[in-house]
Design an enzyme around this catalytic site. Structure first.
Site, short mmCIF file in Angstrom:
data_model
loop_
_atom_site.label_atom_id
_atom_site.label_comp_id
_atom_site.label_asym_id
_atom_site.label_seq_id
_atom_site.Cartn_x
_atom_site.Cartn_y
_atom_site.Cartn_z
N ASP A 16 0.83 -1.21 0.00
CA ASP A 16 0.00 0.00 0.00
C ASP A 16 0.86 1.26 0.00
O ASP A 16 1.98 1.26 0.50
CB ASP A 16 -0.89 -0.03 1.26
N ASN A 64 -10.51 -3.27 -6.27
CA ASN A 64 -9.67 -2.32 -7.02
C ASN A 64 -10.19 -2.01 -8.43
O ASN A 64 -9.70 -1.09 -9.09
CB ASN A 64 -8.22 -2.81 -7.10
#
Ligand code: FPP
Length: 239
Positions: A16, A64
């Site tokens: 991330d 996503n």
């Protein structure tokens, strides 16, 4: 150097902070993903050097797909490049003892990526030192739904008795079947969430968080996580 017996057998990593890393530099978000893919390579190689048998990297979640099309397309290109590279470097990867797997629902991925992933898995060495799972279109909940459907179908067809359904039945139906559960899950970039990553498998994982953004993550950061892990007292519900 950490005592080998205190090394985790399986480490999960949530990659991330790529977008923030790029933004800080006035670069497009996709540059963060490109740099993130390089860090993925560096950390996988290091993990295999020090003898960690399983690594799972969260590369693209079932959520996503909400991102802009152009960003998704660049991430898909990064997978494509990685798969071509795995093909080109087969001998080198074999010597190193890498086994690569894509985990997640690959059915909706571009056809060429699916067949490259299939080729890669079929050509993995029989035995390896480090299995690297790349989680793509992966979601812990959807992985569990898939397992539940399979259990229901087996019970319905009579090949599995309801009374025989156990934790092992479920574990064996996950993408990580046959692999140890992650001992350690690393999340950089200052967030403290699991984000649908290894939902079942993380029941007893140790967590390690850091403010470093994934593209800046180094083997020194990885060492820090391992050192911290080595000091943890894991009781698995005991005393
Ligand atoms: C999360 O950061 C990152 C992603 C959704 C993509 C991760 C993908 C890669 C690193 C490429 C992987 C490639 C291979 C070959 C495995 P973010 O964009 O959400 O960061 P932000 O929170 O700072 O916006």
């Amino acid at each position: 150097m950490i005592d080998k017996s205190l090394l985790p057998q399986h480490v999960g990593v949530i990659m991330d902070g790529n977008g923030r890393w790029a933004k800080k530099r006035g670069l497009p978000r996709t540059e963060g993903h490109r740099r993130g893919a390089e860090v993925f390579r560096a950390i996988s190689t290091y993990a295999s050097d020090i003898g960690i048998p399983y690594m799972t990297f969260y590369a693209f979640s079932t959520e996503n797909w909400k991102r802009p099309e152009q960003e998704i397309s660049v991430i898909m290109d990064l997978f494509r490049n990685f798969l071509h590279e795995a093909q080109d470097r087969r001998a080198e990867n074999e010597e190193r003892g890498f086994r690569f797997r894509f985990i997640g629902d690959l059915t909706v991925l571009p056809e060429d990526i699916r067949s490259l992933a299939e080729y890669m898995e079929q050509n993995n060495p029989e035995r390896g030192r480090t299995t690297v799972n790349v989680a793509v279109n992966y979601g812990g909940r959807s992985e569990l739904v898939r397992a539940v459907r399979e259990v229901a179908s087996r019970v319905q067809s009579g090949s599995l008795a309801l009374s025989d359904v156990s934790e092992k039945t479920v574990s064996d139906l996950l993408y990580t079947s046959g692999q140890p559960d992650p001992d350690l899950i690393i999340r950089p970039s200052g967030e403290f969430r699991l984000s649908n990553f290894l939902t079942w498998q993380s029941a007893y994982s140790e967590f390690w968080f850091s403010d470093v953004l994934w593209p800046d993550f180094t083997t020194d950061d990885f060492d820090r996580a391992l050192e911290d892990f080595a000091r943890r007292n894991r009781r698995f519900g005991g005393i």
